[in-house]
Design a protein around this motif. Sequence first.
Motif, PDB file in Angstrom:
ATOM      1  N   VAL A 157     -65.704  -7.140 -33.524  1.00 36.81           N
ATOM      2  CA  VAL A 157     -65.790  -6.110 -32.519  1.00 36.81           C
ATOM      3  C   VAL A 157     -65.418  -4.758 -32.759  1.00 36.81           C
ATOM      4  N   SER A 158     -64.523  -4.762 -33.780  1.00 36.23           N
ATOM      5  CA  SER A 158     -64.247  -3.211 -34.272  1.00 36.23           C
ATOM      6  C   SER A 158     -63.941  -3.349 -36.008  1.00 36.23           C
ATOM      7  N   GLU A 159     -64.036  -2.520 -36.653  1.00 38.86           N
ATOM      8  CA  GLU A 159     -63.937  -2.539 -38.188  1.00 38.86           C
ATOM      9  C   GLU A 159     -62.463  -2.057 -38.436  1.00 38.86           C
ATOM     10  N   ILE A 160     -61.554  -2.255 -37.561  1.00 39.36           N
ATOM     11  CA  ILE A 160     -60.259  -1.608 -38.024  1.00 39.36           C
ATOM     12  C   ILE A 160     -59.678  -2.984 -38.777  1.00 39.36           C
ATOM     13  N   TRP A 163     -56.453  -5.512 -39.901  1.00 37.55           N
ATOM     14  CA  TRP A 163     -55.264  -5.980 -39.135  1.00 37.55           C
ATOM     15  C   TRP A 163     -54.177  -5.586 -39.938  1.00 37.55           C
ATOM     16  N   PHE A 185     -56.621 -10.795 -32.392  1.00 36.96           N
ATOM     17  CA  PHE A 185     -57.410  -9.892 -33.347  1.00 36.96           C
ATOM     18  C   PHE A 185     -58.509 -10.953 -34.178  1.00 36.96           C
ATOM     19  N   LYS A 221     -63.022   4.813 -18.941  1.00 36.48           N
ATOM     20  CA  LYS A 221     -61.885   4.909 -19.855  1.00 36.48           C
ATOM     21  C   LYS A 221     -60.615   5.302 -19.326  1.00 36.48           C
ATOM     22  N   MET A 228     -61.423 -11.820 -31.743  1.00 37.82           N
ATOM     23  CA  MET A 228     -62.305 -10.675 -31.248  1.00 37.82           C
ATOM     24  C   MET A 228     -63.355 -10.090 -32.631  1.00 37.82           C
TER      25      MET A 228
END
Length: 151
Positions: free
Chosen positions: A104-107, A109, A98, A17, A101
Amino acid sequence: MDIQITRKLPKENNDSKTIVSILLYGFIFVVLLIGCLNISNTISTNLILRVKEFAVLKAIGMTREAVKKMILLEGLLYGFVSALYGSALGTVIYFVVFKAMGGVSEIAWAIPWKDIIVASVGAIMITFVWSLLSMRKISFGIIAEDLKADN
């Protein structure tokens, strides 16, 4: 043996990271530097090529301070327009990336208002400062000589 591997993974993950962060921020810095130099070059060249125009404005009665004010307001206008276009284009690109992708993530927009404000203020400040700095390259000398000047 498996226990030792799992104990090293968090440290290796933090190192990864850190490396990715350094590369990402380095890339952002280089892009920012190139953008600032591009703005300075554009504004400086624009002002230098318009020496005759400024001489004509002075010849018809515009004072030195009025010309300087006009140049600064023009720099602010460049900043506002570039902030508007950059914010709109950046938000669209952000949305496209976004969606690309996808899962890939559960965030969720959302429009990045904080980032838009920071970038807009930065663009306006940069164009204003470069307008101030570029103004020093313009000779506010004799009007007749400025009208004869060859760019």
